[in-house]
Scaffold this active site. Structure first.
Site, PDB file in Angstrom:
ATOM      1  N   CYS A   1      61.924  36.285  71.671  1.00  0.00           N
ATOM      2  CA  CYS A   1      62.843  35.586  72.553  1.00  0.00           C
ATOM      3  C   CYS A   1      64.095  36.455  72.699  1.00  0.00           C
ATOM      4  O   CYS A   1      64.612  36.984  71.727  1.00  0.00           O
ATOM      5  CB  CYS A   1      63.211  34.238  71.948  1.00  0.00           C
TER       6      CYS A   1
ATOM      7  N   TYR B   1      37.073  46.959  30.236  1.00  0.00           N
ATOM      8  CA  TYR B   1      35.785  46.434  29.787  1.00  0.00           C
ATOM      9  C   TYR B   1      34.792  47.505  29.366  1.00  0.00           C
ATOM     10  O   TYR B   1      33.685  47.188  28.964  1.00  0.00           O
ATOM     11  CB  TYR B   1      35.170  45.518  30.854  1.00  0.00           C
TER      12      TYR B   1
ATOM     13  N   CYS C   1      60.345  31.560  76.102  1.00  0.00           N
ATOM     14  CA  CYS C   1      60.489  31.020  74.751  1.00  0.00           C
ATOM     15  C   CYS C   1      60.204  29.516  74.777  1.00  0.00           C
ATOM     16  O   CYS C   1      60.800  28.793  75.582  1.00  0.00           O
ATOM     17  CB  CYS C   1      61.902  31.281  74.230  1.00  0.00           C
TER      18      CYS C   1
ATOM     19  N   ASP D   1      38.680  41.061  41.002  1.00  0.00           N
ATOM     20  CA  ASP D   1      38.680  41.659  42.334  1.00  0.00           C
ATOM     21  C   ASP D   1      39.867  42.606  42.471  1.00  0.00           C
ATOM     22  O   ASP D   1      40.889  42.276  43.059  1.00  0.00           O
ATOM     23  CB  ASP D   1      38.745  40.557  43.391  1.00  0.00           C
TER      24      ASP D   1
ATOM     25  N   CYS E   1      69.288  31.427  70.807  1.00  0.00           N
ATOM     26  CA  CYS E   1      68.143  30.513  70.815  1.00  0.00           C
ATOM     27  C   CYS E   1      68.230  29.589  69.591  1.00  0.00           C
ATOM     28  O   CYS E   1      68.397  30.063  68.470  1.00  0.00           O
ATOM     29  CB  CYS E   1      66.841  31.312  70.772  1.00  0.00           C
TER      30      CYS E   1
ATOM     31  N   LYS F   1      27.820  36.857  42.443  1.00  0.00           N
ATOM     32  CA  LYS F   1      28.999  36.556  43.253  1.00  0.00           C
ATOM     33  C   LYS F   1      29.243  35.058  43.397  1.00  0.00           C
ATOM     34  O   LYS F   1      28.291  34.289  43.509  1.00  0.00           O
ATOM     35  CB  LYS F   1      28.823  37.159  44.660  1.00  0.00           C
TER      36      LYS F   1
ATOM     37  N   GLU G   1      31.133  38.355  31.878  1.00  0.00           N
ATOM     38  CA  GLU G   1      32.557  38.619  32.097  1.00  0.00           C
ATOM     39  C   GLU G   1      32.934  38.187  33.507  1.00  0.00           C
ATOM     40  O   GLU G   1      32.070  38.094  34.371  1.00  0.00           O
ATOM     41  CB  GLU G   1      32.848  40.125  31.949  1.00  0.00           C
TER      42      GLU G   1
ATOM     43  N   LYS H   1      34.333  38.951  37.120  1.00  0.00           N
ATOM     44  CA  LYS H   1      34.411  40.134  37.963  1.00  0.00           C
ATOM     45  C   LYS H   1      35.770  40.113  38.661  1.00  0.00           C
ATOM     46  O   LYS H   1      36.005  39.332  39.581  1.00  0.00           O
ATOM     47  CB  LYS H   1      33.277  40.145  38.987  1.00  0.00           C
TER      48      LYS H   1
ATOM     49  N   CYS I   1      63.776  27.601  73.901  1.00  0.00           N
ATOM     50  CA  CYS I   1      64.969  27.612  74.766  1.00  0.00           C
ATOM     51  C   CYS I   1      64.675  28.040  76.203  1.00  0.00           C
ATOM     52  O   CYS I   1      65.585  28.118  77.016  1.00  0.00           O
ATOM     53  CB  CYS I   1      66.042  28.505  74.160  1.00  0.00           C
TER      54      CYS I   1
HETATM   55  S1  IVH Z   1      31.230  46.867  34.816  1.00  0.00           S
HETATM   56  C1  IVH Z   1      28.260  50.243  35.166  1.00  0.00           C
HETATM   57  N1  IVH Z   1      32.728  44.705  34.545  1.00  0.00           N
HETATM   58  O1  IVH Z   1      33.200  45.737  40.062  1.00  0.00           O
HETATM   59  C2  IVH Z   1      29.142  49.065  35.078  1.00  0.00           C
HETATM   60  N2  IVH Z   1      32.862  45.951  36.574  1.00  0.00           N
HETATM   61  O2  IVH Z   1      30.925  46.106  41.935  1.00  0.00           O
HETATM   62  C3  IVH Z   1      30.343  49.220  35.892  1.00  0.00           C
HETATM   63  N3  IVH Z   1      34.483  45.084  38.184  1.00  0.00           N
HETATM   64  O3  IVH Z   1      33.130  49.218  40.119  1.00  0.00           O
HETATM   65  C4  IVH Z   1      31.245  48.125  36.044  1.00  0.00           C
HETATM   66  N4  IVH Z   1      35.176  43.389  36.961  1.00  0.00           N
HETATM   67  O4  IVH Z   1      35.393  48.113  39.611  1.00  0.00           O
HETATM   68  C5  IVH Z   1      32.357  45.737  35.345  1.00  0.00           C
HETATM   69  N5  IVH Z   1      34.023  42.820  34.175  1.00  0.00           N
HETATM   70  C6  IVH Z   1      33.660  43.842  34.966  1.00  0.00           C
HETATM   71  C7  IVH Z   1      34.235  44.041  36.244  1.00  0.00           C
HETATM   72  C8  IVH Z   1      33.789  45.116  37.021  1.00  0.00           C
HETATM   73  C9  IVH Z   1      35.318  44.047  38.098  1.00  0.00           C
HETATM   74  C10 IVH Z   1      34.383  45.994  39.356  1.00  0.00           C
HETATM   75  C11 IVH Z   1      34.316  47.459  38.976  1.00  0.00           C
HETATM   76  C12 IVH Z   1      33.026  47.965  39.552  1.00  0.00           C
HETATM   77  C13 IVH Z   1      32.723  46.948  40.591  1.00  0.00           C
HETATM   78  C14 IVH Z   1      31.231  46.898  40.837  1.00  0.00           C
END
Ligand code: IVH
Length: 668
Positions: free
Chosen positions: A425, A226, A407, A121, A430, A313, A117, A119, A410
């Site tokens: 300024c 999720y 400034c 942010d 100006c 990451k 999946e 991740k 001017c």
């Molecule tokens: S699973 C035990 N799936 O990332 C499993 N987390 O660094 C728990 N996050 O606290 C999380 N996308 O807030 C999962 N597709 C995803 C995610 C995800 C973002 C966040 C989540 C978690 C943090 C962990």
């Protein structure tokens, strides 16, 4: 069926709720709208009217109840029934193979399939439903306890308020602010002189902790889910869980993929590392989860993390380059902002040649010098920022930057109030301030004078035709024709644009003046309260303070503005020029049905003349422009509409015929 024709309002109310909920899901979750916004709004309006007549029939899961009216006092700490774990991180394919090795140690004979999946942010959230009803939302907090943010999460339009499911459901996911919204929110904060959010994640975090659910709703957060914790779902594979979530009406991330082997996971990672800029939300990596519920159970967890999941990451969006020069920009309020001019460098898909340095103190705090190699970073889609200079690469030829004492435009004195980070300024006339003020005054959301762009404003200023904002209204054809690249036709068009801007309403005019702390929202509140500038000018402090959205800061700013001789002279000149800014709906009692909308009218109309339609739309808060663009909210097309209709179709802008338009007027 229309309101009133039903003898049973409760049946009609139920039907409306069913329809609205269905269309909300289609629009916000499935990205597949089935009706126009107008039709949708009509359903909502009808429901609101019925609920107002029969308040006893209002239920908590009615789509009208997403935004609570009460401000919150604070956030209650709530313990999670099941802790919200975080994830172990890894940064390379090699790390990922280590992760699989650890799994194989515990499950030596088995094949392991994964779900990969994105991740997201954002902020982890747990949402509880009891007996099918949305009941509570809690932030992740420290994993054991978080904040009760029920009212704020309820404003997320993609979140179902009821679900066809059992006694208790705890679903988990990520709340985020879409990048497009993030840019709008920050744009508005810039206009209003508020501190910018550093990135979408911070903006989402700041939003979820606001005490006013009305403001939270206006930010338009969204969420992906999720995880589903429910007795009967305990045995599902992750892949089936995602499916179950979707069936319950939750928004899951469409990129998720079932990966039979680790090699497939790595392909997923590489694909999305390439494509992550195409998304309307920030992702900082991928999450890999063992698919089988049975295997997950055996794997269990360590003290901190599950053993069956890990995050991989993406490389940071950072790069190194040389800082060639620091230049000072003077903004509309006279604020002097240092900008770093960089040796152009590629950074996550774009070429970067500038970065903001915020202010004098920031440069000193980070010890940034001209000629330094610097680490730059893009967070979200904002202007890149300088993280730090690379001191180890200094050669001794770097120079300290000395902030100007005057400034740069001017040469007037600058002033930095005690306790503030920004120098300004002090010269009210100006040229830099004037230029930025004109650009603001004419911008789309203010007086909306199309065609007065930066290059033209530069020419008008340097030629001396414009020395103050009201001078715009004194421009003549023969002045304009002396300018570079100004044909007769474009000069005519511009003058027409300027002329029609005299009829903009008071709200826009007030916003256009650029009075400190008066952004669009505040201008609107004031515009609803005061008929025109005279009325506002006569207002006393306590009257201003009584207006919602107007606090002491705004009040003081207005009173200060109105005390300055030169401002009063300016306002007098606008008046002389025929700028007629007044609040429309007060004099005509028309509802602001088209508030903030931009409309194009084309083709032959049966019922009204062009001018009638135009002033009608304007009276109802809209703006009529001549050409169709992505920013057009809808096109009203009569007979023989021609190319504008075609353009609208191409851009996906809604087109209404005259009958549909008249229907809206009638309904409003
Ligand atoms: S699973 C035990 N799936 O990332 C499993 N987390 O660094 C728990 N996050 O606290 C999380 N996308 O807030 C999962 N597709 C995803 C995610 C995800 C973002 C966040 C989540 C978690 C943090 C962990």
């Amino acid at each position: 069926m229309t309101e009133g024709s039903s003898s049973e309002p409760i049946l009609r109310i139920r039907e409306l709720r069913r329809q609205i909920t269905y269309h909300e899901k289609k629009y916000y979750v499935d990205n597949d709208p089935q009706i126009s916004d107008f039709e949708f709004d009509r359903l909502v309006k009808e429901l609101e009217r019925l609920e107002a007549r029969f308040p006893e029939l209002v239920t908590a899961d009615s789509p009208t109840q997403r935004v609570g009216e009460q401000a919150l006092d604070g956030f209650l700490a709530v313990e999670h029934d099941t802790p919200m774990l975080s994830l172990d991180n890894c940064f390379s394919a090699e790390d990922l193979r280590e992760f699989e090795k650890r799994i194989k140690k515990i499950l030596p004979e088995e094949t392991i399939a994964y779900v990969a999946e994105l991740k997201i942010d954002g902020l982890g959230i747990s949402v509880i439903y009891r007996n099918g009803l949305y009941t509570q939302a809690v932030t992740r907090g420290d994993g054991v306890r978080g904040d009760d943010v029920t009212a704020n999460v309820k404003t997320i339009r993609s979140l179902p308020l009821s679900v066809p499911a059992g006694e208790k459901l705890d679903i988990r996911g990520e709340v985020y602010l879409p990048l497009s919204r993030f840019r709008e929110v920050n744009g508005k904060r810039l206009e209003e002189g508020e501190a910018l959010f550093a990135n979408p994640r911070n903006a989402a975090a700041g939003t979820i902790r606001l005490l006013d659910p009305g403001i939270v709703a206006s930010r338009k957060l969204d969420a992906f889910f999720y995880t589903l914790l429910a007795e009967e779902k305990g045995e599902s594979s992750q892949w089936d869980l995602l499916q179950a979530l979707r069936e319950l009406g939750f928004k899951t991330n469409p990129a998720s993929r079932l990966c039979p082997t680790l090699a497939d996971v790595i392909v997923f990672y590489e694909e999305w590392n390439e494509r992550r800029d195409s998304l309307d939300y920030d992702v900082d990596g991928i999450v890999i989860k063992v698919d089988s519920a049975k295997q997950r159970k055996i794997l269990g967890r360590t003290a901190k993390f599950p053993r069956w999941a890990i995050s991989f990451k993406f490389p940071a969006r950072q790069a190194t380059t040389r800082l060639n020069e620091i230049r000072i920009q003077v903004g509309r309020t006279g604020a002097l902002t240092p900008v770093a001019l960089l040796e152009p460098v590629r950074l996550s898909g774009i070429t970067v040649s500038r970065a903001t340095l915020h202010n004098e103190d920031e440069i000193r705090r980070k010890d940034i010098r001209i000629g330094d190699f610097v680490l730059i970073e893009r967070s979200g889609d904002v202007i890149p920022k300088i993280v730090a200079p690379l001191k180890e690469r200094r050669t001794g030829s770097e120079r300290l930057f000395s902030f100007p004492r005057e400034c740069p435009v001017c040469r007037s004195n600058i002033f930095r109030p005690e306790g503030e980070a920004v120098s300004r300024c002090t010269n009210p006339s100006c040229p830099a301030k004037l230029k930025e003020s004109i650009l603001h005054f004419t911008s789309r959301r203010a007086m909306d004078i199309e065609g007065l762009g930066e290059a033209l404003v530069d020419q008008l200023l340097s030629s001396g035709f414009v020395r103050s904002i009201p001078d715009i209204y004194r421009l003549r054809q023969e002045d304009l024709s002396q300018l570079d690249r100004m044909g007769e036709k474009s000069a005519e068009n511009l003058l027409l644009q300027i002329e029609s801007s005299k009829q903009r309403d008071f709200t826009r005019f007030l916003f256009a003046l650029g009075i400190r702390f008066i952004g669009e929202r505040t201008a609107k509140a004031l515009g609803e309260h005061f008929e025109n500038l005279e009325a506002l000018r006569g207002a006393a402090e306590d009257e201003l303070l009584k207006i919602a959205d107007v606090g002491p800061k705004v009040t003081e700013s207005i009173l200060f503005f109105m005390r300055q001789e030169e401002n009063l002279a300016l306002l007098e000149q606008f008046k002389q020029a025929g700028v007629n800014a007044r609040t429309f709906h007060r004099s005509s009692d028309r509802p602001l049905r088209f508030s903030g909308q931009t409309v194009v009218v084309t083709g032959k109309l049966q019922h009204r003349t062009r001018d009638e339609i135009k002033s009608l739309i304007e009276e109802m808060g809209g703006t009529v422009t001549s050409s169709v663009s992505r920013k057009t909210d809808f096109v009203l097309a009569g007979e023989d509409p021609g190319s504008k209709q075609a353009k609208a179709k191409e851009l996906g802008v809604p087109v209404l015929n005259e009958k549909q338009f008249e229907d809206i007027l009638e309904k409003t």
